[in-house]
Design an enzyme around this catalytic site. Structure first.
Site, PDB file in Angstrom:
ATOM      1  CB  SER A 246      -0.747  -0.113   1.022  1.00 35.05           C
ATOM      2  OG  SER A 246      -0.779   0.721   2.344  1.00 35.05           O
ATOM      3  CE  LYS A 247      -2.592   6.093  -2.934  1.00 34.08           C
ATOM      4  NZ  LYS A 247      -3.144   7.041  -2.860  1.00 34.08           N
ATOM      5  NE  ARG A 248       0.588   0.126   5.874  1.00 28.48           N
ATOM      6  CZ  ARG A 248       1.164  -0.969   6.707  1.00 28.48           C
ATOM      7  NH1 ARG A 248       2.664  -0.856   6.956  1.00 28.48           N
ATOM      8  NH2 ARG A 248       0.977  -2.576   6.619  1.00 28.48           N
ATOM      9  N   GLY A 250       5.706   2.906   0.082  1.00 30.12           N
ATOM     10  CA  GLY A 250       6.161   3.845  -1.060  1.00 30.12           C
ATOM     11  C   GLY A 250       5.674   3.870  -1.447  1.00 30.12           C
TER      12      GLY A 250
END
Length: 470
Positions: A246-248, A250
Site C-alpha cells: 500500500s501507499k505506506r 512507498g
C-alpha cells in the site's frame, strides 16, 4: 473481437483499470499474462477496463499504456476498450433472460436497503431472495428494473486453478447479482465475461483478489453455454512487513520506479522473480523468461517486495548496459552540451560501476561538468587541510610536466610525488580527489584526471593549493 476458441492456442489478456497509474502488482500480473502467451506461442491481448467514466481519463489511460511500453511488454493487436462494447454486454444480458437464466428485478433501492438492514440486525450474511426471480409478468408501471442472474442454488462450483489448485464454493453462497443496471449500463461482472469470451481468451491470469469473482463469472459462462477459460489466480504482493502492498510502503506505480532511476530490464527481472522462480537463477533475460516461464512455479503464498534486491539487480543491469544508452538516459538531468555528452559517454565505464540507479549515476557524473571554483562538500573539505596543501602543490608541479596525459603516465607521476614526500599513495590521492571533484568519493583518481584533461585538472588543483581566504 474474435469469438473463436481453439484450446490448443493460448490467448491471455491483461485488463487494467485506468486509475491514474500502473500499479506494480498489476504490472506483474500483466508480465505473467504476457510471458505465458509468449511461451506458448499464443496471443497476449490488452483490454483497458474504462467503464468508470469519472476515473477513466485519457491521461490515466496514457500512463498505463506508457508504463507497459516502458517495461517492454508489447501486445498483439490494438488495445481494446471495454466501454466500446456496452451494446454487446446488454445484448448478452437479454439473451440470458431469453434462456431463463436471468430475470428483471423490480425491487427498489429502499426495499433492498430494508432487507440489508434486517440481515445486519439479525447478524446474518445478506443473500438476496428476490420474489421476481420466478415471475414472468411485467413489473409495476414506472418502476425501473435491473437484470439479475439466476445464480445456481444447489451443489457447488469447482475451479481447478493453475496456481491455487482445486477451489470449491457452495452455490448457496452465490447471490443473484446484477448484470444490467436500471440505466441500461452493464456491471463489471457481466462486461468482463462477455469481453473475455468475445476476445477468445483461453487463460485468465490475474490477482487472487479476483478468485471470488471467478465463481460468479463461471455462472454466466455456463448459463450461456460458452467454453470455460482456465484460471490462474496469483497471490498479491505484500510489503516488507507482510501487509498488502500500500501507499505506506512507498512507491506503488511503475512510473515511480522509472523516476527513481530503475532500468526497465531490472524491474522486468525483479517482478518476474517476485513469486516465480527457475531454480537458483536470479539474473534472467527477457528471452530466457519467455523460454522458461510456466505457471507451475508460481508460489501460492504472497511475495514480499524487497527494495534492496531491486536496487542490487538494477546495479547489475547498469553495469551491463550500453554506455551510449546510459549517457543519453542521464544527460537530461545534467543539461549538457554535445561535447559534455561525449565526455559523459567516455566516463561511463568508470561511473556506472559505482551506481545503483540512474539518479545516482547522474549525481556521480556531476563533478565532470562543475564550474570552477568547485563547491566542496563536507567530506572533501575535511581532506583539504594545511598538511595536504604542500602535497597538492607538488602534485600540480609533477602533473604539469606530464607530456602524454594517459592513465599509466599520470599514475607514475603521482606515485613518484608520494614516494618523494614519504607518504602512502592514499595520503596524496584523497586530497587530490577532493580538489578535482569537490567530493570524497569518485571514480579512480587517474581516470578522473584523464576525463577532465590536463588544463581543467591543473586549474582545479591550483584552486585548492592555497588556504581559503588567504
Amino acid at each position: 473481437m474474435s469469438a473463436s476458441h481453439n484450446p490448443s492456442f493460448v490467448v491471455t489478456r491483461f485488463a487494467p483499470s485506468p486509475t491514474g497509474f500502473l500499479h506494480i502488482g498489476n504490472a506483474r500480473t500483466g508480465l505473467f499474462s504476457w510471458l505465458f502467451a509468449r511461451h506458448h506461442g499464443g496471443q497476449a491481448l490488452l483490454r483497458v477496463e474504462d467503464t468508470d467514466k469519472a476515473r477513466s481519463t485519457q491521461a490515466a489511460i496514457d500512463v498505463i499504456l506508457d508504463g507497459l511500453q516502458w517495461l517492454g511488454l508489447d501486445w498483439d493487436g490494438p488495445a481494446h476498450f471495454q466501454s466500446e462494447f456496452e451494446p454487446r454486454h446488454a445484448e448478452v444480458a437479454h439473451q440470458l433472460i431469453e434462456r431463463g437464466a436471468a430475470y428483471r428485478c423490480y425491487l427498489t433501492p429502499e426495499e433492498l436497503k430494508a432487507r440489508r438492514d434486517k440481515a445486519q440486525a439479525e447478524r446474518r450474511p445478506f443473500r438476496l431472495v428476490s420474489e421476481w426471480r420466478d415471475r414472468s409478468e411485467a413489473g409495476p408501471e414506472g418502476v425501473p428494473s435491473v437484470i439479475r442472474l439466476k445464480a445456481p442454488r444447489e451443489g457447488e462450483t469447482v475451479i481447478e486453478d493453475l496456481v491455487q489448485g482445486r477451489v470449491a464454493v457452495a452455490n448457496a453462497e452465490l447471490d443473484d447479482f446484477v448484470l444490467l443496471r436500471s440505466d441500461g449500463s452493464p456491471t463489471y461482472m457481466l462486461a468482463v465475461v462477455v469481453d473475455d469470451h468475445d476476445m477468445g481468451v483461453t487463460h485468465i491470469i490475474r490477482g487472487d483478489d479476483h478468485l471470488n469473482n471467478a465463481f460468479r463469472q463461471l455462472a454466466i459462462i455456463r448459463a450461456m453455454g460458452w467454453p470455460e477459460p482456465t484460471y490462474a489466480h496469483i497471490p498479491l504482493i505484500h510489503g516488507p512487513d507482510g501487509a498488502k502492498l500500500s501507499k505506506r510502503h512507498g512507491a506503488l506505480g511503475v512510473h515511480d520506479y522509472r523516476d527513481m532511476g530503475i532500468l526497465p530490464e531490472a524491474l522486468f527481472n525483479y517482478l518476474l522473480r517476485l513469486g516465480w522462480g527457475h531454480g537458483d537463477d536470479e539474473i534472467i533475460s527477457k528471452d530466457q523468461a519467455i523460454a522458461w516461464f510456466d505457471l507451475d512455479h508460481v508460489g501460492k503464498s504472497p511475495s514480499r517486495f524487497d527494495m534492496k534486491k531491486l536496487e542490487s539487480l538494477n546495479a547489475h543491469y547498469i553495469r551491463e548496459a550500453d554506455n551510449e544508452r546510459l549517457a543519453k538516459l542521464v544527460a537530461g538531468q545534467l543539461d549538457l552540451t554535445k561535447a559534455d555528452s561525449d565526455m559523459l559517454e567516455r566516463a561511463m565505464p568508470e561511473l556506472k560501476s559505482r551506481a545503483h540507479d540512474l539518479n545516482q549515476l547522474a549525481e556521480g557524473a556531476r563533478f565532470l561538468f562543475a564550474k570552477r571554483p568547485l563547491a566542496i562538500d563536507e567530506g572533501a573539505a575535511a581532506l583539504l587541510t594545511a598538511d595536504s596543501r604542500p602535497l597538492l602543490r607538488a602534485a600540480h608541479d609533477a602533473l604539469g610536466k606530464v607530456a602524454a596525459w594517459e592513465h599509466d603516465r599520470l599514475e607514475e607521476a603521482v606515485r613518484l610525488v608520494a614516494e618523494q614526500a614519504d607518504v602512502k599513495l592514499g595520503k596524496l590521492a584523497q586530497p587530490l580527489r577532493a580538489a578535482l571533484t569537490g567530493r570524497s568519493t569518485s571514480p579512480g583518481i587517474f581516470d578522473v584526471l584523464v576525463l577532465l584533461g590536463q588544463g581543467e585538472s591543473l586549474a582545479r588543483i591550483a584552486d585548492q593549493m592555497v588556504e581559503p581566504n588567504a
